[in-house]
Design a protein around this motif. Structure first.
Motif, short mmCIF file in Angstrom:
data_model
loop_
_atom_site.label_atom_id
_atom_site.label_comp_id
_atom_site.label_asym_id
_atom_site.label_seq_id
_atom_site.Cartn_x
_atom_site.Cartn_y
_atom_site.Cartn_z
N ASN A 7 0.85 -1.19 0.00
CA ASN A 7 0.00 0.00 0.00
C ASN A 7 0.89 1.24 0.00
OD1 ASN A 7 -2.53 -1.36 0.09
ND2 ASN A 7 -2.26 -1.71 2.28
N SER A 8 0.54 2.20 -0.82
CA SER A 8 1.37 3.40 -0.97
C SER A 8 1.37 4.22 0.32
CB SER A 8 0.85 4.27 -2.11
OG SER A 8 0.91 3.56 -3.33
N LEU A 9 2.48 4.91 0.54
CA LEU A 9 2.57 5.85 1.65
C LEU A 9 1.90 7.16 1.25
CD1 LEU A 9 6.32 5.39 2.69
CD2 LEU A 9 4.32 4.14 3.52
N PRO A 10 1.36 7.90 2.22
CA PRO A 10 0.79 9.21 1.86
C PRO A 10 1.88 10.17 1.40
CG PRO A 10 0.91 8.95 4.25
CD PRO A 10 1.27 7.62 3.66
N LEU A 11 1.56 10.95 0.39
CA LEU A 11 2.50 11.95 -0.12
C LEU A 11 2.16 13.28 0.56
CD1 LEU A 11 4.81 12.58 -2.05
CD2 LEU A 11 3.11 13.07 -3.83
N LEU A 12 2.85 13.56 1.65
CA LEU A 12 2.52 14.72 2.47
C LEU A 12 3.12 16.00 1.90
CD1 LEU A 12 3.14 13.26 6.06
CD2 LEU A 12 0.99 13.39 4.79
N THR A 13 2.37 17.07 2.02
CA THR A 13 2.87 18.40 1.69
C THR A 13 2.43 19.37 2.79
OG1 THR A 13 0.92 18.94 0.37
CG2 THR A 13 2.80 18.00 -0.80
N VAL A 14 3.21 20.42 2.97
CA VAL A 14 2.86 21.48 3.92
C VAL A 14 2.91 22.80 3.18
CG1 VAL A 14 3.52 22.72 6.01
CG2 VAL A 14 3.76 20.23 5.92
N SER A 15 1.80 23.53 3.23
CA SER A 15 1.76 24.86 2.62
C SER A 15 1.74 25.91 3.71
CB SER A 15 0.53 25.00 1.71
OG SER A 15 -0.66 24.80 2.45
N GLY A 16 2.36 27.03 3.41
CA GLY A 16 2.46 28.11 4.38
C GLY A 16 3.72 28.90 4.12
N PRO A 17 3.90 30.00 4.81
CA PRO A 17 5.10 30.82 4.58
C PRO A 17 6.35 30.09 5.03
CG PRO A 17 3.94 31.57 6.53
CD PRO A 17 3.06 30.54 5.90
N SER A 18 7.44 30.31 4.32
CA SER A 18 8.71 29.71 4.71
C SER A 18 9.46 30.59 5.70
CB SER A 18 9.58 29.47 3.47
OG SER A 18 9.85 30.69 2.80
N ALA A 19 9.00 31.84 5.85
CA ALA A 19 9.65 32.76 6.78
C ALA A 19 8.63 33.74 7.32
CB ALA A 19 10.80 33.51 6.10
N VAL A 20 8.82 34.14 8.58
CA VAL A 20 7.98 35.16 9.21
C VAL A 20 8.88 36.13 9.95
CG1 VAL A 20 5.93 33.71 9.46
CG2 VAL A 20 7.65 33.76 11.27
N CYS A 21 8.34 37.31 10.20
CA CYS A 21 9.08 38.27 11.02
C CYS A 21 8.87 37.94 12.49
CB CYS A 21 8.59 39.69 10.73
SG CYS A 21 8.84 40.19 9.00
N SER A 22 9.86 38.20 13.29
CA SER A 22 9.79 37.89 14.72
C SER A 22 8.54 38.51 15.34
CB SER A 22 11.04 38.44 15.42
OG SER A 22 10.99 38.20 16.81
N GLY A 23 7.81 37.69 16.12
CA GLY A 23 6.59 38.15 16.76
C GLY A 23 5.34 37.93 15.95
N ASN A 24 5.48 37.51 14.69
CA ASN A 24 4.31 37.30 13.84
C ASN A 24 3.86 35.84 13.88
OD1 ASN A 24 4.52 39.94 13.20
ND2 ASN A 24 4.99 39.65 11.03
N ASN A 25 2.59 35.61 13.61
CA ASN A 25 2.04 34.26 13.53
C ASN A 25 2.17 33.73 12.11
OD1 ASN A 25 1.35 34.76 16.14
ND2 ASN A 25 -0.85 34.41 15.90
N ALA A 26 2.07 32.41 12.01
CA ALA A 26 2.05 31.75 10.69
C ALA A 26 1.09 30.57 10.77
CB ALA A 26 3.44 31.27 10.28
N THR A 27 0.43 30.29 9.67
CA THR A 27 -0.46 29.14 9.58
C THR A 27 0.13 28.14 8.60
OG1 THR A 27 -2.43 30.44 10.09
CG2 THR A 27 -2.77 28.34 8.99
#
Length: 299
Positions: free
Chosen positions: A143-163
């Motif tokens: 059975n194949s493994l799931p092909l995972l991906t993560v989307s979102g910013p690769s960088a944020v400014c200090s103190g900022n949130n990221a999803t």
């Protein structure tokens, strides 16, 4: 005619070929239906074979020969036909013989593989008593493994949130403890987030996502004075960023104002990575004296 028959061997492993050669006649017919003086048979069990020979005069004679057969070893493989997640170890164990050789050349009854696709493996086993060989095959369904991906910013400014949003699986677990597809984080330093995801077949995979935290620019304001008389020009010079925006609307690093009252000036500085910080400076103002002229005696 006096018929003779000679067997290549008198003992064979079951299903192994043995040749018989007849002599003493002109034509031959075997009990198996074959014709000719040479006959090759692969007996399943111990058997007797008769050949009938005819002379040129039409006279017929016969001879019989017996062959003993040794049973083949019954090879089994455990597990026989497993279903596993891709790249998961499968530990095969062969039994039923004295020595074993797998299709990849491994000579052992134990054999471990990490299949990436559906694959089949065979093993041949040799009976230590009679030398007979047989084989068995095991098929692996992967059975194949799931092909995972993560989307979102690769960088944020200090103190900022990221999803960060995961996809490619049906269930998720982050090293933050979250078990949802998306997470909202506010890292203090550059951090690697680890995602584990599984699909409906129960197969899982892991993916790492690095979120870089960029520092905020350190703003400095140099000023020509800290207090001035009302409406007297005073200059401010901001540094430490790439672009600037003052609360007066000015967008240069150097700003000159002529305050009418004590005022706080605020500048927002943005660096080349888009990170912002704020700095302020206060200017005190001195009132302009009111000069009165009192007329003297007019003559």
């Amino acid at each position: 005619p006096v018929i003779t028959v000679v067997a290549g061997t008198s003992v064979v492993c079951a299903n192994s070929p043995v040749s018989f050669t007849a002599g003493g006649a002109s034509t031959y017919t075997w009990s198996s239906g074959a014709t000719g003086n040479i006959n090759t048979i692969s007996p399943v069990s111990s058997s007797a074979y008769t050949v009938y020979g005819s002379s040129t005069a039409g006279c017929v004679g016969s001879a019989t020969v017996s062959v003993l057969t040794n049973s083949l070893p019954v090879i089994t493989i455990s597990p026989s036909n497993p279903t596993v997640c891709a790249l998961t170890a499968v530990n095969f164990t062969a039994s039923g013989a004295g020595s074993y050789t797998w299709s990849n050349g491994t000579q052992n009854n134990l054999f471990t593989v990490y299949p990436g696709l559906n694959e089949s493996y065979s093993v041949s086993g040799t009976d230590p008593n009679n030398g007979c060989i047989s084989s068995a095959t095991a098929a692996i369904t992967t059975n194949s493994l799931p092909l995972l991906t993560v989307s979102g910013p690769s960088a944020v400014c200090s103190g900022n949130n990221a999803t960060l949003i995961a996809s490619g699986g049906n269930n998720y677990a982050w090293n933050t403890g979250a078990v949802t597809a998306s997470i909202n984080i506010a890292p203090v330093n550059t951090t690697t987030y680890l995602l584990s995801g599984s699909n409906l077949a129960g197969c899982s995979a892991t993916l790492g996502f690095v979120l870089t935290v960029n520092p905020l620019p350190t703003l400095l304001i140099a000023q020509s004075n800290t207090a001035v008389c009302m409406y007297t020009p005073v200059s401010f010079t901001a540094s430490g960023a790439s672009s600037y925006l003052w609360n007066t609307g000015a967008n240069t690093s150097i700003m000159t104002v002529s305050p009418a009252s004590p005022t706080t000036y605020v500048v927002i500085g943005t660096d080349g990575l888009g990170c912002e910080s704020t700095q302020s400076v206060a200017i005190n103002t001195y009132s302009i004296p009111v000069v009165n002229i009192v007329p003297g005696n007019i003559t």
